[in-house]
Motif scaffolding. Structure first.
Motif, mmCIF file in Angstrom:
data_model
loop_
_atom_site.group_PDB
_atom_site.id
_atom_site.type_symbol
_atom_site.label_atom_id
_atom_site.label_comp_id
_atom_site.label_asym_id
_atom_site.label_seq_id
_atom_site.Cartn_x
_atom_site.Cartn_y
_atom_site.Cartn_z
ATOM 1 N N ALA A 1 0.695 -1.199 0.066
ATOM 2 C CA ALA A 1 -0.023 -0.015 0.004
ATOM 3 C C ALA A 1 0.909 1.327 -0.012
ATOM 4 O O ALA A 1 0.525 2.186 -0.797
ATOM 5 C CB ALA A 1 -0.634 0.012 1.193
ATOM 6 N N ALA A 2 2.031 1.394 0.863
ATOM 7 C CA ALA A 2 2.697 2.477 0.955
ATOM 8 C C ALA A 2 3.543 2.729 -0.528
ATOM 9 O O ALA A 2 3.501 3.876 -0.768
ATOM 10 C CB ALA A 2 3.738 2.533 1.839
ATOM 11 N N LEU A 3 4.000 1.640 -1.010
ATOM 12 C CA LEU A 3 4.569 1.665 -2.299
ATOM 13 C C LEU A 3 3.713 2.472 -3.467
ATOM 14 O O LEU A 3 4.045 3.081 -4.183
ATOM 15 C CB LEU A 3 5.321 0.447 -2.885
ATOM 16 N N GLU B 1 -4.308 8.245 -0.945
ATOM 17 C CA GLU B 1 -5.008 7.924 0.309
ATOM 18 C C GLU B 1 -6.197 6.768 -0.317
ATOM 19 O O GLU B 1 -6.448 5.426 0.184
ATOM 20 C CB GLU B 1 -5.939 8.711 0.889
ATOM 21 N N GLU B 2 -6.598 7.132 -1.541
ATOM 22 C CA GLU B 2 -7.700 6.113 -1.995
ATOM 23 C C GLU B 2 -7.109 4.776 -2.489
ATOM 24 O O GLU B 2 -7.727 4.046 -2.364
ATOM 25 C CB GLU B 2 -8.221 6.875 -3.301
ATOM 26 N N VAL B 3 -5.752 4.971 -2.958
ATOM 27 C CA VAL B 3 -5.053 3.860 -3.381
ATOM 28 C C VAL B 3 -4.798 2.800 -2.280
ATOM 29 O O VAL B 3 -4.681 1.538 -2.132
ATOM 30 C CB VAL B 3 -4.074 3.992 -4.465
ATOM 31 N N VAL B 4 -4.153 3.603 -0.894
ATOM 32 C CA VAL B 4 -3.830 3.019 0.091
ATOM 33 C C VAL B 4 -4.983 2.304 0.841
ATOM 34 O O VAL B 4 -5.043 0.910 1.277
ATOM 35 C CB VAL B 4 -3.378 3.823 1.034
ATOM 36 N N LEU B 5 -6.045 2.890 0.772
ATOM 37 C CA LEU B 5 -7.290 2.298 1.499
ATOM 38 C C LEU B 5 -7.947 1.216 0.732
ATOM 39 O O LEU B 5 -8.255 0.223 1.140
ATOM 40 C CB LEU B 5 -8.394 3.515 1.419
ATOM 41 N N GLU B 6 -7.713 1.120 -0.605
ATOM 42 C CA GLU B 6 -8.374 0.247 -1.703
ATOM 43 C C GLU B 6 -7.661 -1.086 -1.086
ATOM 44 O O GLU B 6 -7.901 -2.107 -0.936
ATOM 45 C CB GLU B 6 -8.092 0.428 -3.051
ATOM 46 N N GLU C 1 -7.457 11.959 5.833
ATOM 47 C CA GLU C 1 -8.501 12.762 4.828
ATOM 48 C C GLU C 1 -9.802 12.097 4.834
ATOM 49 O O GLU C 1 -10.861 12.883 5.110
ATOM 50 C CB GLU C 1 -7.956 12.712 3.337
ATOM 51 N N SER C 2 -9.943 10.816 5.338
ATOM 52 C CA SER C 2 -11.289 10.244 5.368
ATOM 53 C C SER C 2 -11.883 9.952 6.733
ATOM 54 O O SER C 2 -12.946 9.574 7.060
ATOM 55 C CB SER C 2 -11.274 8.835 4.547
ATOM 56 N N GLY C 3 -11.055 10.092 7.445
ATOM 57 C CA GLY C 3 -11.496 9.711 9.039
ATOM 58 C C GLY C 3 -11.493 8.367 9.513
ATOM 59 O O GLY C 3 -10.784 7.462 8.936
ATOM 60 N N LYS C 4 -12.478 7.990 10.287
ATOM 61 C CA LYS C 4 -12.570 6.820 10.991
ATOM 62 C C LYS C 4 -13.434 6.213 9.801
ATOM 63 O O LYS C 4 -14.571 6.586 9.571
ATOM 64 C CB LYS C 4 -13.290 6.573 12.242
ATOM 65 N N LEU C 5 -13.127 4.765 9.644
ATOM 66 C CA LEU C 5 -13.739 3.654 8.707
ATOM 67 C C LEU C 5 -13.731 2.448 9.252
ATOM 68 O O LEU C 5 -12.978 2.103 9.665
ATOM 69 C CB LEU C 5 -13.020 3.730 7.075
ATOM 70 N N GLY C 6 -14.556 1.712 8.574
ATOM 71 C CA GLY C 6 -14.708 0.204 8.938
ATOM 72 C C GLY C 6 -15.211 -0.200 10.417
ATOM 73 O O GLY C 6 -15.965 0.501 10.836
ATOM 74 N N ASP C 7 -14.863 -1.274 10.846
ATOM 75 C CA ASP C 7 -15.488 -1.893 11.858
ATOM 76 C C ASP C 7 -14.912 -1.404 13.119
ATOM 77 O O ASP C 7 -13.741 -1.650 13.547
ATOM 78 C CB ASP C 7 -15.449 -3.465 11.968
ATOM 79 N N GLY C 8 -15.568 -0.477 14.010
ATOM 80 C CA GLY C 8 -14.935 0.024 15.187
ATOM 81 C C GLY C 8 -14.745 -0.681 16.265
ATOM 82 O O GLY C 8 -13.953 -0.458 17.231
ATOM 83 N N GLU C 9 -15.059 -2.107 16.036
ATOM 84 C CA GLU C 9 -15.018 -3.176 17.070
ATOM 85 C C GLU C 9 -13.786 -3.769 16.911
ATOM 86 O O GLU C 9 -13.376 -4.663 17.825
ATOM 87 C CB GLU C 9 -16.048 -3.841 17.118
ATOM 88 N N SER C 10 -12.984 -3.875 15.744
ATOM 89 C CA SER C 10 -11.844 -4.291 15.480
ATOM 90 C C SER C 10 -10.840 -4.179 16.378
ATOM 91 O O SER C 10 -10.560 -3.101 16.693
ATOM 92 C CB SER C 10 -11.345 -4.208 13.957
ATOM 93 N N GLU C 11 -9.864 -5.157 16.603
ATOM 94 C CA GLU C 11 -8.651 -5.041 17.550
ATOM 95 C C GLU C 11 -7.851 -4.334 16.737
ATOM 96 O O GLU C 11 -6.541 -3.927 17.229
ATOM 97 C CB GLU C 11 -8.239 -6.384 18.245
ATOM 98 N N CYS C 12 -7.760 -4.311 15.281
ATOM 99 C CA CYS C 12 -6.694 -3.887 14.614
ATOM 100 C C CYS C 12 -7.179 -2.495 13.912
ATOM 101 O O CYS C 12 -8.137 -2.402 13.161
ATOM 102 C CB CYS C 12 -6.526 -4.673 13.344
ATOM 103 N N LEU C 13 -6.486 -1.438 13.959
ATOM 104 C CA LEU C 13 -6.801 0.154 13.558
ATOM 105 C C LEU C 13 -5.435 0.292 12.785
ATOM 106 O O LEU C 13 -4.445 0.440 13.271
ATOM 107 C CB LEU C 13 -7.119 0.809 14.553
ATOM 108 N N TRP C 14 -5.705 0.620 11.392
ATOM 109 C CA TRP C 14 -4.777 1.301 10.708
ATOM 110 C C TRP C 14 -4.739 2.557 10.619
ATOM 111 O O TRP C 14 -5.722 3.333 10.476
ATOM 112 C CB TRP C 14 -4.862 0.647 9.044
ATOM 113 N N ALA C 15 -3.712 3.248 10.979
ATOM 114 C CA ALA C 15 -3.517 4.613 11.107
ATOM 115 C C ALA C 15 -2.637 5.223 9.719
ATOM 116 O O ALA C 15 -1.272 4.976 9.821
ATOM 117 C CB ALA C 15 -2.726 5.192 12.285
#
Length: 270
Positions: free
Chosen positions: A14-16, A51-56, A71-85
């Protein structure tokens, strides 16, 4: 292959990809630069495209994970133990001026603890990676923090938040203080690369206030895996949401922490 290695490899992909987008837009933005709110707080078409390509990529591999993106704020399952910053373009002001110091920063918190970090500087083609227990690398080669043990022989780096015009707690006094105590203090304009530079030994320490999780999560695990130390200003465990961080090669950590707590007011430097 462990989960952390899988997470690290996908974050690298994603970073590349995000970095490739940044390179393609560099110098071609023209009027596509917007001030988000505070003076100097910029966003460009490149931020959004990166950000669009990283999120995809992250969503395709880990649809169940939570995401916190600049840019997009919080997305996805708020209950997940995994959070990507995610910061798709850390150093937007530099980028807008074609000043070659910016990066894509992707960090993973698991139960609130930084576990994976990838920081990619596409202009210099430097890829910094780390995961808990797997070490830290620059372009796939191991890195370690510096061995500098005396503050007066150190080179530090810091930054100034977007609210610096609105508060007296703006890091100006700290900058003056450490400029007199060290061989120099740099201000680069990219928190993630500042932390990466601590991790690979180019600078000996870094402090800053007014930061967001996407600025520092990836860099925290890089510094730790490279043998450095990351805490709050006072040396206590870091609270990421505080926005204040001290990261060093560990050898000068206590000294820098002590000095941060006794910085004279800015008026003393006038």
């Amino acid at each position: 292959m462990t989960n952390l290695q899988i997470f690290l490899d996908v974050a690298t992909e994603a970073a590349l990809a995000g970095g490739g987008i940044l390179q393609s837009y560099l110098g071609k933005l023209e009027d596509a630069i917007i001030e988000k709110g505070r003076p100097g707080d910029l966003v460009t078409a490149a931020d959004k495209a990166s950000e669009e390509v990283v999120l995809e990529i992250l969503r395709r591999h880990f649809p169940q994970h939570s995401i916190l993106a600049e840019e997009s704020g919080k997305l996805g399952d708020g209950e997940s133990e995994c959070l990507w910053a995610i910061d798709p373009l850390d150093g937007t002001t530099n980028y807008a001026h074609q000043y070659p110091f910016f990066a894509v920063s992707i960090g993973l918190l698991i139960n609130g603890v930084p576990q994976v970090g990838v920081i990619y500087d596409p202009f210099h083609n430097e890829l910094f990676r780390a995961a808990a227990g797997l070490g830290a690398t620059r372009n796939r080669r191991p890195i370690t923090v510096s061995a500098t043990s005396e503050l007066n022989k150190s080179l530090l780096v810091t930054g100034f938040a977007y609210d610096r015009r609105e508060t007296s707690d703006n890091n100006y006094a700290e900058f003056c203080h450490f400029t007199h105590l060290t061989q120099g203090v740099r201000r680069s304009g990219s928190a993630s690369l500042d932390l990466a530079y601590v991790a690979c030994g180019r600078v000996d320490g870094y402090w800053e206030r007014g930061l967001s999780p996407w600025d520092i999560v990836a860099g925290i695990i890089l510094v730790q895996e490279a043998g450095g130390k990351v805490t709050a200003y006072d040396g206590t465990p870091l609270k990421i949401e505080s926005g204040r961080i001290l990261a060093t090669n560990s050898h000068i950590h206590n000294t820098v922490s002590r000095e941060l707590l006794q910085v004279p007011p800015l008026s003393a430097w006038k």
